[in-house]
Enzyme design. Structure first.
Site, short mmCIF file in Angstrom:
data_model
loop_
_atom_site.label_atom_id
_atom_site.label_comp_id
_atom_site.label_asym_id
_atom_site.label_seq_id
_atom_site.Cartn_x
_atom_site.Cartn_y
_atom_site.Cartn_z
N ASN A 9 -31.17 0.76 23.70
CA ASN A 9 -29.79 1.10 23.37
C ASN A 9 -29.41 0.28 22.14
OD1 ASN A 9 -27.06 1.51 23.21
ND2 ASN A 9 -26.57 0.45 25.13
N TRP A 10 -29.31 0.97 21.00
CA TRP A 10 -29.07 0.24 19.74
C TRP A 10 -27.60 -0.11 19.54
CZ3 TRP A 10 -32.55 2.76 15.37
CH2 TRP A 10 -33.89 2.73 15.79
N LYS A 11 -26.74 0.40 20.38
CA LYS A 11 -25.30 0.13 20.29
C LYS A 11 -24.80 0.39 18.85
CE LYS A 11 -25.91 -3.06 24.06
NZ LYS A 11 -25.41 -4.19 24.82
N HIS A 95 -22.28 3.22 30.53
CA HIS A 95 -22.67 1.87 30.12
C HIS A 95 -21.49 0.92 30.34
CE1 HIS A 95 -23.80 -1.52 27.62
NE2 HIS A 95 -25.04 -1.13 27.82
N GLU A 97 -20.26 -1.36 28.63
CA GLU A 97 -19.33 -1.52 27.50
C GLU A 97 -18.38 -0.33 27.41
OE1 GLU A 97 -22.37 -2.31 24.59
OE2 GLU A 97 -22.76 -4.20 25.64
N GLU A 167 -27.63 -2.27 35.64
CA GLU A 167 -27.38 -3.29 34.63
C GLU A 167 -26.28 -4.24 35.11
OE1 GLU A 167 -28.67 -1.99 30.53
OE2 GLU A 167 -26.71 -1.07 30.82
N GLY A 173 -26.43 -8.86 27.36
CA GLY A 173 -26.13 -9.54 26.10
C GLY A 173 -25.81 -11.02 26.27
N SER A 213 -30.60 -8.40 29.28
CA SER A 213 -31.36 -9.48 28.63
C SER A 213 -32.85 -9.42 28.92
CB SER A 213 -30.78 -10.85 29.02
OG SER A 213 -29.44 -10.95 28.58
N GLY A 234 -31.14 -3.76 25.27
CA GLY A 234 -30.11 -3.83 24.22
C GLY A 234 -30.63 -4.62 23.03
N GLY A 235 -30.26 -5.91 22.98
CA GLY A 235 -30.58 -6.74 21.82
C GLY A 235 -32.03 -6.70 21.38
C1 PEP Z 1 -27.55 -3.07 27.44
O1 PEP Z 1 -26.56 -3.18 26.75
O2 PEP Z 1 -27.80 -2.00 28.02
C2 PEP Z 1 -28.41 -4.24 27.56
C3 PEP Z 1 -29.26 -4.28 28.55
O3 PEP Z 1 -28.27 -5.22 26.62
P1 PEP Z 1 -29.14 -6.57 26.48
O4 PEP Z 1 -30.58 -6.18 26.65
O5 PEP Z 1 -28.82 -7.08 25.12
O6 PEP Z 1 -28.68 -7.48 27.56
#
Ligand code: PEP
Length: 250
Positions: A9-11, A95, A97, A167, A173, A213, A234-235
């Site tokens: 997920n590149w956000k 998600h 967010e 999640e 994050g 994470s 994510g990141g």
């Molecule tokens: C996400 O936003 O779906 C996610 C898992 O982010 P991160 O890996 O950065 O925690």
């Protein structure tokens, strides 16, 4: 049969040129012979070019969100039909967010699920508890409610188009990860919850991804658990080497 899946997920990251660069790097570095399904979710504006660039690869492209209505006066929004028209057949819904920053409720998410399924799209359905829920030992209840209110109204036949993504919000994050044991405990609960409502065939077949994470150094331990079928990243999805290392951790 249940699939192994790693989705990035590149956000709201990567402009057009950066999107192209990262995709080219992924095409060079990702294994082409494995059974793991690879999905990337760039921003809306770069989806069409991402679909073009990945056409002859094993990378599939997903949207990070969509609107529940078919069309109309919804300034700034994107419909299922628009996504399908550029070759995007998968969408991330619910998600954390979207839930916390954009106030999407379970009811709104359930409408989005319906619209996506009506258009024969695959849904990556995200859900997970907040830190206070876990501290209050409410995490299983919260997760069960999110599944029931956002997803469990669908037909049995629609499950072929569902990927679950657990999640925990406190791990997204933050650099803090659920331990492999904590994640497995919840994934097992999720599979049992699906089993109670929809039966064993569906519970055994649905892929349940862990997100929060996931990094190259913890991916293999998390993915080694029997009810964890991959990750939503994510990141670490923003760096080709990290994402590839995570895929190789499966
Ligand atoms: C996400 O936003 O779906 C996610 C898992 O982010 P991160 O890996 O950065 O925690």
């Amino acid at each position: 049969m249940r699939s192994k899946i790693v989705a990035g997920n590149w956000k709201m990251n990567k402009n057009s040129e950066e999107t192209e660069d990262l995709i080219n790097e992924l095409i060079d570095k990702l294994p082409t012979d494995g059974n793991t399904k690879i999905i990337i979710a760039p921003t809306f504006i770069n989806l069409a070019s991402a679909v073009d660039h990945t056409e002859f690869t094993n990378i599939r492209v997903a949207a990070q969100n969509m609107h529940q209505a078919e069309n109309g006066a919804y300034t700034g929004e994107i419909s299922a039909d628009m996504l399908k028209s550029i070759g995007v057949n998968t969408v991330i819904l619910g998600h954390s967010e979207r839930r916390s920053i954009f106030h999407e409720t379970d009811a709104v998410i359930s409408f989005k699920v319906d619209t996506a399924l009506k258009h024969d799209m695959t849904v990556i359905f995200c859900f997970g508890e907040e830190l206070k829920d876990r501290q209050n030992k409410q995490h299983f209840n919260i997760v069960e409610n999110q599944l029931r209110d956002g997803l469990f109204h669908i037909d049995k036949s629609a499950w072929a188009n569902i990927i679950l993504a657990y999640e925990p919000v406190w791990a997204i994050g933050t650099g803090e990860t659920a331990s492999p044991e904590q994640a497995q405990e919840m994934h097992e609960f999720i599979r049992e919850t699906v089993r109670k409502v929809f039966g064993s065939d569906i519970a055994e077949d649905v892929s349940i991804l862990y997100g929060g994470s996931v990094k190259p150094d913890n991916a293999a331990a998390i993915f080694s658990k029997p009810d964890i079928d991959g990750g939503l990243i994510g990141g670490a999805a923003l760096k080709a080497d990290d994402f590839v290392a995570i895929v190789n951790g499966i």
